[in-house]
Design a protein around this motif. Structure first.
Motif, mmCIF file in Angstrom:
data_model
loop_
_atom_site.group_PDB
_atom_site.id
_atom_site.type_symbol
_atom_site.label_atom_id
_atom_site.label_comp_id
_atom_site.label_asym_id
_atom_site.label_seq_id
_atom_site.Cartn_x
_atom_site.Cartn_y
_atom_site.Cartn_z
ATOM 1 N N ALA B 217 -1.999 -1.798 6.328
ATOM 2 C CA ALA B 217 -0.996 -1.489 7.358
ATOM 3 C C ALA B 217 0.246 -0.811 6.784
ATOM 4 O O ALA B 217 1.044 -0.232 7.532
ATOM 5 C CB ALA B 217 -0.584 -2.774 8.087
ATOM 6 N N LEU B 218 0.425 -0.866 5.455
ATOM 7 C CA LEU B 218 1.680 -0.354 4.870
ATOM 8 C C LEU B 218 1.906 1.124 5.193
ATOM 9 O O LEU B 218 2.990 1.519 5.625
ATOM 10 C CB LEU B 218 1.681 -0.570 3.351
ATOM 11 C CG LEU B 218 2.952 -0.079 2.639
ATOM 12 C CD1 LEU B 218 4.134 -0.967 2.978
ATOM 13 C CD2 LEU B 218 2.749 -0.007 1.134
ATOM 14 N N ARG B 219 0.859 1.929 4.986
ATOM 15 C CA ARG B 219 1.055 3.367 5.154
ATOM 16 C C ARG B 219 1.422 3.743 6.585
ATOM 17 O O ARG B 219 2.439 4.423 6.797
ATOM 18 C CB ARG B 219 -0.170 4.151 4.676
ATOM 19 C CG ARG B 219 0.062 5.649 4.755
ATOM 20 C CD ARG B 219 -1.131 6.461 4.294
ATOM 21 N NE ARG B 219 -1.435 6.195 2.907
ATOM 22 C CZ ARG B 219 -2.342 6.902 2.207
ATOM 23 N NH1 ARG B 219 -2.994 7.900 2.780
ATOM 24 N NH2 ARG B 219 -2.577 6.607 0.950
ATOM 25 N N GLY B 232 5.672 4.148 0.382
ATOM 26 C CA GLY B 232 5.352 2.786 -0.047
ATOM 27 C C GLY B 232 4.122 2.787 -0.904
ATOM 28 O O GLY B 232 3.372 3.771 -0.947
ATOM 29 N N ASN B 233 3.909 1.699 -1.596
ATOM 30 C CA ASN B 233 2.720 1.575 -2.435
ATOM 31 C C ASN B 233 2.304 0.117 -2.513
ATOM 32 O O ASN B 233 3.146 -0.766 -2.627
ATOM 33 C CB ASN B 233 3.007 2.100 -3.852
ATOM 34 C CG ASN B 233 1.750 2.152 -4.716
ATOM 35 O OD1 ASN B 233 0.735 2.686 -4.293
ATOM 36 N ND2 ASN B 233 1.809 1.560 -5.894
ATOM 37 N N VAL B 234 0.997 -0.116 -2.416
ATOM 38 C CA VAL B 234 0.454 -1.436 -2.731
ATOM 39 C C VAL B 234 -0.148 -1.299 -4.121
ATOM 40 O O VAL B 234 -1.172 -0.646 -4.303
ATOM 41 C CB VAL B 234 -0.624 -1.880 -1.726
ATOM 42 C CG1 VAL B 234 -1.118 -3.280 -2.082
ATOM 43 C CG2 VAL B 234 -0.077 -1.842 -0.308
ATOM 44 N N GLY B 235 0.517 -1.868 -5.106
ATOM 45 C CA GLY B 235 0.122 -1.628 -6.493
ATOM 46 C C GLY B 235 -0.866 -2.641 -7.023
ATOM 47 O O GLY B 235 -1.632 -2.352 -7.936
ATOM 48 N N ARG B 273 7.903 -7.220 7.687
ATOM 49 C CA ARG B 273 7.915 -8.671 7.900
ATOM 50 C C ARG B 273 7.251 -9.025 9.226
ATOM 51 O O ARG B 273 6.414 -9.925 9.296
ATOM 52 C CB ARG B 273 9.361 -9.205 7.843
ATOM 53 C CG ARG B 273 9.471 -10.710 8.072
ATOM 54 C CD ARG B 273 10.897 -11.232 7.853
ATOM 55 N NE ARG B 273 11.310 -11.126 6.471
ATOM 56 C CZ ARG B 273 11.007 -11.999 5.515
ATOM 57 N NH1 ARG B 273 10.263 -13.046 5.802
ATOM 58 N NH2 ARG B 273 11.426 -11.828 4.278
ATOM 59 N N GLU B 274 7.602 -8.290 10.271
ATOM 60 C CA GLU B 274 6.999 -8.553 11.586
ATOM 61 C C GLU B 274 5.487 -8.362 11.541
ATOM 62 O O GLU B 274 4.727 -9.204 12.020
ATOM 63 C CB GLU B 274 7.608 -7.631 12.658
ATOM 64 C CG GLU B 274 8.959 -8.120 13.145
ATOM 65 C CD GLU B 274 9.653 -7.098 14.041
ATOM 66 O OE1 GLU B 274 10.843 -7.325 14.325
ATOM 67 O OE2 GLU B 274 9.007 -6.098 14.435
ATOM 68 N N ALA B 275 5.051 -7.251 10.942
ATOM 69 C CA ALA B 275 3.613 -6.957 10.903
ATOM 70 C C ALA B 275 2.877 -8.000 10.068
ATOM 71 O O ALA B 275 1.807 -8.486 10.455
ATOM 72 C CB ALA B 275 3.380 -5.562 10.334
#
Lengths: 399, 399
Positions: B217-219, B232-235, B273-275
């Motif tokens: 969901a980040l992107r 953003g990045n999920v590392g 935070r909400e997501a």
């Protein structure tokens, strides 16, 4: 002819006795195959069979058998395993063994003719957790490859479900249709490692994003194919190199799918491959899918399933047919002889844990259902009806 | 008054000279702060400044300064850092230092009055990779806390972009508006470890599924908030216990967001935070969000950005304003003095690598733009116009 009723109090008392062998101060049972407690349990089972008037023998691997003195095969074999995982509950395996003793004992005491056609067994090393184990199902695998298998006409096992489905559905009993096939895959997404700040989203080949999208897609794919007879799990996920500010160049998932038929597993395999390759392409990545292991579906004998279902429905209106999502000795036996299982619920679905529990009345119902199904199977074998066939040859060959 | 033109050939030659100091057989440059090569580079820079008729000094930490003999502050400081990461390219830092020398040398040679108001610097340890480093930006941080900062009126730095945005947009030059704020978070999804086969989907609290959904969901969240000024990045992603047949009881993500304004970062923080809490709830899990680190946004002086933008547009029609997604000494300087930067493109976005490259004509354009902006800034300071203010006090305090 009506079948005799089992002795409910004796069943529960014997279960309590067996549970004392290997019981730790934590309330859990430690009876790993080959441990001192496991060997003590097998001695106790032999003695209990003797007390019940049965003659016992132990084969080379450690399976403990009992039958009426002088009876000759072919027999309907009833049983389960006597070993446990470390810190186990008191029902997994033990319930099926004690129930088998109670069934044959009841038939002997009441002079029921089926007694001469039934053998009982406590299998060796079903769990496969001992350091020198061959991975479990050792006793049934040994039997399936030994000459004694030719004396066995059918195999029946009563077991706790080890999952929450029956409790959730309000069931007392279930006729088990088979054991799901289990396939494990390693999914690797290959992308391009990059600076997490410098690379705009649309210029990335983000292996981590591809893998997490693939992981999140597993459940809807399974549910669209078969919401009841198929389940999946993403058990692990890891990114390389794994730093907050680096776009992952590679990401790996370990997934497992369990399905009630080879057709369902085929369909799932195809759907996952299509989805994962599409996701990889959308993320400018490539995808490698490696099969890590596969256990084929065990389909139980339809006639035994039908008889078990009829027996269950006669004793409770809260009964259904269902597949087993955990492995059992019955899966090995089904490759050689006509096989069936009966399930009773597991409270909160808990197993392999000291909190493992099933209400007494359901343990009693399950044992009675085992007796009734065993009698029906034995009668079917002795009254000249078509003999029961084992699992389809294809599955037998694959096992 | 027209500004003088820099000597393009000399600029490129001096860059080649500096690139030989610390060059390894792999074609990469090894000039980590404090290494023999780094110290040799600083000696070479001092000598090059001398040859250019400048007077030099080195402060206690190792910053190398140069200016016209007899000039008095306040100065417009031009520069960048002379150290590199291991196996670096020849432009990161070095380009800004050599360009600063070329600018002041040109102004001195042509007798331009701005020469007396300009100082140049090769900062110490921007990269922060040496074992005894304080994490980078060491030279600029030392200067910002030293008395000499009171003699500095403004800071200008020309640098390679270190990302693919300018090349993709076909730009020659960019006026940098600021440096993104960088926030790192650890997201932990807490569920319930369970047997992967025994647990139906709707009875699970699958922490792994919650985490992979959150990762995926980040992107879209970032792109819905600001498709240009936010990334953003999920590392990293990891499951506990991490076995194929176990529903993960806990799953952890390391994520990073970079935004061009505190407002964008605020909005992103709230949306994530909400997501994540919604996803956790949908998966019967709970979610812990921990801020691991935060570097505030550096907003450059609007008047300098405007002047740099005007200068860039006068020399190329392929220019724009943009934020920097990587950190620079300019972020530290912006907390104390009016600051601006000019970017030239990085071929294929590559940096921190021997393949780092920018076409010569763009290196020349960037250096000329630095001269023109430096002259405009110096004139602005000396002609009695409003003095330039540093970054907003809030940001200065937060840095």
């Amino acid at each position: 002819m009506n079948t005799p009723s089992i002795n409910a109090q004796r069943l529960l008392t014997e279960l309590t006795h067996l549970a004392q062998i290997g019981a730790g101060p934590d309330g859990a049972i430690h009876r790993v195959a080959g441990s001192r407690a496991d060997l003590a349990a097998r001695d106790w089972l032999s003695k209990t069979m003797q007390v019940a008037g049965l003659t016992g023998h132990r084969d080379e691997i450690g399976n403990v058998f009992g039958r009426v003195p002088g009876s000759t095969g072919p027999w309907v074999l009833l049983g389960s395993h006597a070993d446990t995982v470390p810190a186990a509950g008191h029902l997994d395996g033990a319930y099926g063994v004690v129930a088998a003793i109670e069934v044959l004992r009841t038939l002997v005491e009441t002079g029921h003719p089926a007694a001469d056609h039934i053998e009982i067994v406590a299998f060796w090393d079903e769990e496969g957790v001992a350091p020198d184990s061959n991975g479990g199902l050792g006793g049934s695998t040994f039997l399936a490859d030994s000459p004694h298998i030719d004396d066995i006409a059918a195999y029946l096992e009563v077991h706790v479900e080890q999952g929450p489905r029956m409790e959730a559905a309000g069931l007392d009993l279930a006729a088990v249709t088979g054991i799901v096939g289990v396939e494990r895959y390693e999914i690797v997404m290959h992308g391009q490692e990059n600076h997490g700040g410098a690379s705009p989203f649309d210029m990335r080949a983000d292996a981590g994003r591809a893998a997490t999208r693939a992981a999140a897609a597993l459940r809807p794919i399974c549910q669209s194919i078969d919401p009841v007879g198929l389940i999946g799990n993403v058990g692990s996920c890891s990114f390389t190199p794994g730093a907050a500010n680096v776009v992952p160049g590679e990401a790996t998932l370990q997934i497992e799918i369990r399905g009630i038929s080879e057709a369902v597993l085929d369909q799932t395999r195809t759907a996952l491959r299509e989805a994962y390759e599409r996701i990889a392409e959308e993320e400018n990545c490539t995808c490698t899918i490696r099969k890590a292991s596969a256990k084929p579906v065990a389909e139980f004998n339809p006639e035994i399933v039908r008889m078990a279902d009829e027996v269950c429905r006669a004793s409770s209106d809260r009964t259904d047919r269902m597949a087993s999502y955990a492995g059992h000795d019955a899966s090995v036996m089904s490759t050689r002889v006509a096989t069936g299982m009966i399930f009773v619920p597991s409270t909160s679905g808990i197993s392999h844990n000291a909190l493992e529990h099933t209400p007494d009345h359901q343990l009693v119902l399950g044992t009675q259902a085992l007796l009734d199904t065993a009698v029906a199977t034995a009668e079917r074998l002795t009254t000249g009806q078509d003999s029961l066939s084992a699992a389809p040859p294809v599955l037998a060959a694959a096992a």
